[in-house]
Design an enzyme around this catalytic site. Structure first.
Site, PDB file in Angstrom:
ATOM      1  N   SER A  62     -97.319  28.674  83.390  1.00 50.38           N
ATOM      2  CA  SER A  62     -97.532  27.605  82.410  1.00 50.38           C
ATOM      3  C   SER A  62     -97.729  26.287  83.145  1.00 50.38           C
ATOM      4  CB  SER A  62     -96.302  27.500  81.498  1.00 50.38           C
ATOM      5  OG  SER A  62     -96.294  26.307  80.740  1.00 50.38           O
TER       6      SER A  62
ATOM      7  N   TYR B 273     -87.614  26.650  78.946  1.00 51.13           N
ATOM      8  CA  TYR B 273     -88.959  27.189  79.191  1.00 51.13           C
ATOM      9  C   TYR B 273     -89.490  26.708  80.546  1.00 51.13           C
ATOM     10  CZ  TYR B 273     -93.869  28.336  78.195  1.00 51.13           C
ATOM     11  OH  TYR B 273     -95.153  28.836  78.242  1.00 51.13           O
TER      12      TYR B 273
END
Length: 359
Positions: free
Chosen positions: A240, A253
């Site tokens: 990501s 995250y």
């Protein structure tokens, strides 16, 4: 290597892609004799004829030419050129298939029922790969199977939890027995919980780490031994932009995806010499059903504030489409990336390269 390959072919056993590729590299490097080359190629051209001994196929280059002018094995086309009754024949190898072809490969894409995972699996299938995917429930797997079928893809769906080490190990054994050995692994399954850090429960933080970081470790651990045995493989971790950046409300995250970037590098470092390439893809902001509310027009016709923010921060001035991830995934899953290892390819429209416009 070539002698073992000849034995397998004579015994009507199939060579795996990486094994066949290693044999061809051995031939091209000049490490094998003309007799061994002739034996191997003649075996390929006559492997259904019931030959029982290597000696029977260890003929001259001329005899080899008699067996076949051209032998096609997997992705390599081998042109056999004889020069008479001696052993001085030569072998010219030309790869006629695209280095991006995934024909004959099997890919496990975790959590690929919809969204990014589905788009990546679809692209891999388009390049020729057999697709296997999973989810935690039979209902979700059935939805996925229907979606693949509607795209003309004959996928294989399995129910298991990527965070359960025993369940993953059993699933990998079942997949490799029912479908085929896993050549490509895409660690796609993931979750996100948007909560300010000081308000987030430790149990929620652990859950995100478990799915987004521990699970890729668990699934990779399960498939790597088979890849080593077969001579190589490809692992793609879906990272990501949060592997590089921080942002409010995504502490768990970002911690997981930052860790996944380093796990990617470590797998490459530890198993690169065994012909395993482990790389990552870092998606930018992708237009999926999950992000649709952030892209809805406001009552006055204006863009959603977050939509405006993303468009302003992205040099491409748009959200990514799931299909934008297909090409990078095929590249990292194919022979085209055989010397690429431990990298994260950011597919973000340029966000990470852009400081933004001056106010």
């Amino acid at each position: 290597m070539i002698k073992e390959a000849i034995k397998k072919v004579v015994n009507k056993e199939d060579l795996g892609y990486y094994e066949a590729y290693a044999v061809m590299n051995e031939i091209m490097s000049g490490e094998t004799s003309a007799v061994e080359n002739a034996a191997y190629l003649a075996a390929l051209s006559t492997k259904s004829s019931g030959m029982e001994t290597i000696a029977e196929i260890s003929g001259s280059a001329a005899a080899m030419r008699e067996h076949a002018e051209c032998v096609e094995h997997d992705m390599d086309v081998i042109d056999i050129v004889g020069t008479g009754g001696d052993h001085s024949g030569s072998i010219n190898v030309s790869t006629t298939a695209s280095p991006f072809s995934l024909e004959g490969r099997t890919a496990l894409v975790t959590g690929a029922v919809y969204g990014i995972g589905f788009a990546i699996a679809k692209a891999l299938a388009g390049a020729g790969a057999t697709i296997v995917f999973n989810d935690r429930t039979r209902e979700a797997v059935n939805r996925g199977l229907a979606s693949y079928k509607s795209e003309g893809i004959e996928a294989h769906g399995y129910v298991f939890d990527v965070t359960d080490e025993n369940a993953v190990a059993e699933a990998v054994r079942t997949i490799e027995s029912d479908v085929a050995p896993i050549d490509i692994l895409v660690n796609n399954a993931g979750i996100i919980k948007r909560v300010p850090m000081t308000e987030m429960k430790a149990s929620d933080f652990r859950q995100v780490i478990d799915v987004d970081l521990n699970a890729p470790f668990i699934v990779s651990k399960a498939v790597i031994p088979g890849m080593i045995e077969r001579g190589g493989g490809k692992i793609i971790n879906i990272c990501s932009m949060m592997s590089e950046l921080g942002r409010e409300t995504v502490s768990a995250y970002a911690a997981a995806k930052g860790g996944l970037k380093m796990l990617t590098r470590n797998i490459a470092s530890e198993y690169g010499e065994l012909n395993i390439q482990c790389n990552g893809i870092g998606p930018g902001y992708i237009a999926t059903p999950q992000t649709a509310p952030l892209r809805e027009r406001q009552a006055d016709g204006s863009r959603h504030p977050f939509d405006q923010f993303i468009i302003a921060k992205t040099p491409a001035a748009r959200w990514g489409d799931p299909s934008d991830l297909g090409g990078p995934a095929v590249f990292l899953a194919s022979r085209a990336s055989d010397f690429v290892n431990g990298q994260v390819l950011y597919v973000d429209g340029g966000i990470l390269a852009y400081i933004g416009k001056q106010p």
